[in-house]
Design a protein around this motif. Sequence first.
Motif, PDB file in Angstrom:
ATOM      1  N   PRO A  68      65.286   1.268 -10.629  1.00 43.11           N
ATOM      2  CA  PRO A  68      64.523   1.931  -9.376  1.00 43.11           C
ATOM      3  C   PRO A  68      64.220   3.267  -9.733  1.00 43.11           C
ATOM      4  CG  PRO A  68      66.517   0.844  -8.989  1.00 43.11           C
ATOM      5  CD  PRO A  68      65.971   0.079 -10.635  1.00 43.11           C
ATOM      6  N   LEU A  69      63.594   3.879  -9.580  1.00 43.62           N
ATOM      7  CA  LEU A  69      62.962   5.678  -9.770  1.00 43.62           C
ATOM      8  C   LEU A  69      64.082   6.472  -9.761  1.00 43.62           C
ATOM      9  CD1 LEU A  69      60.870   6.821 -10.727  1.00 43.62           C
ATOM     10  CD2 LEU A  69      59.667   7.398  -8.864  1.00 43.62           C
ATOM     11  N   MET A  70      64.631   5.794  -8.884  1.00 44.05           N
ATOM     12  CA  MET A  70      65.648   7.549  -8.437  1.00 44.05           C
ATOM     13  C   MET A  70      67.067   6.631  -9.694  1.00 44.05           C
ATOM     14  SD  MET A  70      64.995   8.654  -5.481  1.00 44.05           S
ATOM     15  CE  MET A  70      66.848   9.166  -5.276  1.00 44.05           C
ATOM     16  N   SER A  71      67.027   5.805 -10.058  1.00 45.41           N
ATOM     17  CA  SER A  71      67.837   6.146 -11.311  1.00 45.41           C
ATOM     18  C   SER A  71      67.393   6.374 -12.795  1.00 45.41           C
ATOM     19  CB  SER A  71      68.132   4.336 -11.142  1.00 45.41           C
ATOM     20  OG  SER A  71      67.236   3.397 -12.145  1.00 45.41           O
ATOM     21  N   GLU A  72      65.498   6.080 -12.519  1.00 45.04           N
ATOM     22  CA  GLU A  72      64.941   6.515 -13.921  1.00 45.04           C
ATOM     23  C   GLU A  72      65.436   8.089 -14.268  1.00 45.04           C
ATOM     24  OE1 GLU A  72      63.970   5.555 -16.826  1.00 45.04           O
ATOM     25  OE2 GLU A  72      64.629   2.951 -16.365  1.00 45.04           O
ATOM     26  N   LEU A  73      65.260   8.946 -12.887  1.00 45.01           N
ATOM     27  CA  LEU A  73      65.391  10.391 -12.625  1.00 45.01           C
ATOM     28  C   LEU A  73      66.277  11.194 -13.595  1.00 45.01           C
ATOM     29  CD1 LEU A  73      64.984  11.238  -9.034  1.00 45.01           C
ATOM     30  CD2 LEU A  73      63.093  11.149 -11.015  1.00 45.01           C
ATOM     31  N   PHE A  74      67.173  10.652 -13.793  1.00 41.95           N
ATOM     32  CA  PHE A  74      68.481  11.332 -14.438  1.00 41.95           C
ATOM     33  C   PHE A  74      68.581  10.757 -16.019  1.00 41.95           C
ATOM     34  CE2 PHE A  74      69.560  10.790  -9.974  1.00 41.95           C
ATOM     35  CZ  PHE A  74      69.607  11.819  -9.965  1.00 41.95           C
ATOM     36  N   HIS A  75      67.364  10.058 -16.612  1.00 38.79           N
ATOM     37  CA  HIS A  75      67.289   9.854 -17.899  1.00 38.79           C
ATOM     38  C   HIS A  75      66.624  10.727 -18.916  1.00 38.79           C
ATOM     39  CE1 HIS A  75      69.349   5.738 -17.513  1.00 38.79           C
ATOM     40  NE2 HIS A  75      68.778   5.798 -17.031  1.00 38.79           N
ATOM     41  N   SER A  76      66.620  11.130 -20.125  1.00 35.95           N
ATOM     42  CA  SER A  76      65.477  11.848 -20.351  1.00 35.95           C
ATOM     43  C   SER A  76      64.646  11.472 -21.139  1.00 35.95           C
ATOM     44  CB  SER A  76      66.393  13.777 -21.515  1.00 35.95           C
ATOM     45  OG  SER A  76      67.221  12.882 -22.286  1.00 35.95           O
ATOM     46  N   ALA A  77      65.283  10.238 -21.863  1.00 33.14           N
ATOM     47  CA  ALA A  77      64.572   9.116 -23.030  1.00 33.14           C
ATOM     48  C   ALA A  77      62.465   8.390 -22.496  1.00 33.14           C
ATOM     49  CB  ALA A  77      65.017   7.906 -23.155  1.00 33.14           C
ATOM     50  N   VAL A  78      61.745   8.824 -23.309  1.00 32.40           N
ATOM     51  CA  VAL A  78      61.249   8.596 -23.407  1.00 32.40           C
ATOM     52  C   VAL A  78      60.885   6.784 -23.338  1.00 32.40           C
ATOM     53  CG1 VAL A  78      58.665   9.169 -24.207  1.00 32.40           C
ATOM     54  CG2 VAL A  78      60.385  11.024 -23.897  1.00 32.40           C
ATOM     55  N   TYR A  79      59.822   6.598 -22.463  1.00 30.15           N
ATOM     56  CA  TYR A  79      59.710   5.364 -22.878  1.00 30.15           C
ATOM     57  C   TYR A  79      58.424   5.120 -23.010  1.00 30.15           C
ATOM     58  CZ  TYR A  79      58.806   0.184 -20.606  1.00 30.15           C
ATOM     59  OH  TYR A  79      58.373  -0.951 -20.713  1.00 30.15           O
ATOM     60  N   LYS A  80      58.623   4.208 -24.370  1.00 38.71           N
ATOM     61  CA  LYS A  80      57.252   3.586 -25.030  1.00 38.71           C
ATOM     62  C   LYS A  80      56.486   4.917 -25.687  1.00 38.71           C
ATOM     63  CE  LYS A  80      56.814  -1.096 -23.467  1.00 38.71           C
ATOM     64  NZ  LYS A  80      56.090  -2.020 -23.222  1.00 38.71           N
ATOM     65  N   PRO A  81      57.490   5.801 -26.635  1.00 40.97           N
ATOM     66  CA  PRO A  81      56.626   7.369 -26.932  1.00 40.97           C
ATOM     67  C   PRO A  81      54.982   6.893 -27.260  1.00 40.97           C
ATOM     68  CG  PRO A  81      58.297   6.737 -28.630  1.00 40.97           C
ATOM     69  CD  PRO A  81      58.347   5.312 -27.329  1.00 40.97           C
ATOM     70  N   THR A  82      55.069   5.642 -27.980  1.00 51.92           N
ATOM     71  CA  THR A  82      53.738   5.914 -28.972  1.00 51.92           C
ATOM     72  C   THR A  82      52.669   5.294 -27.817  1.00 51.92           C
ATOM     73  OG1 THR A  82      54.583   3.859 -29.513  1.00 51.92           O
ATOM     74  CG2 THR A  82      54.592   6.007 -30.854  1.00 51.92           C
ATOM     75  N   GLN A  83      52.984   4.419 -27.260  1.00 51.49           N
ATOM     76  CA  GLN A  83      51.867   3.774 -26.748  1.00 51.49           C
ATOM     77  C   GLN A  83      51.487   4.718 -25.058  1.00 51.49           C
ATOM     78  OE1 GLN A  83      53.295   0.193 -25.276  1.00 51.49           O
ATOM     79  NE2 GLN A  83      53.816  -0.624 -27.680  1.00 51.49           N
ATOM     80  N   GLY A  84      49.728   4.501 -24.595  1.00 52.92           N
ATOM     81  CA  GLY A  84      49.362   5.530 -24.185  1.00 52.92           C
ATOM     82  C   GLY A  84      49.260   6.829 -23.435  1.00 52.92           C
TER      83      GLY A  84
END
Length: 148
Positions: free
Chosen positions: A14-30
């Motif tokens: 869920p988006l609410m749990s993602e708000l407290f992370h700082s990692a970039v998801y698949k940084p080289t794509q898109g």
Amino acid sequence: MSKDLTQSGTAGSPLMSELFHSAVYKPTQGRIVRQLTALAIFVIVALGCWRLYTFLPGMMNNAVVARSIAGVLLAAGLWFGFRLVNWPRFADFLIAVEAEMNKVTWPSKDELIRAAIVVIFTIFFLAITLFAFDVIWQFIFSSVGVTS
């Protein structure tokens, strides 16, 4: 298998749990689409906070509180925009958008001009045709006595 698996196979958190992370998801794509989407979100948030900042001092006597409210909302909105484009579900969508946009065959300048001319003439032709039908039906209805 979990019910929360998306088509790409990543866990759909869920988006609410993602708000407290700082990692970039698949940084080289898109990257381009994600950066432009984040920029659009940042501009919308900044303009909304600016509008709020210009509106709040008229409602309250303390300008420092108005600046603080607008600043906190700006920081929260910028963080939300950054996290939104790194939310796995939305990021996978943006990655797929960029992949599809790379497949598009864009028209040449001459082809674009010819197509634009065809569209403009078609619109004018349809506008004149609709105007003529309107005038004809208005004449028929007024001669029959339906309208005055």
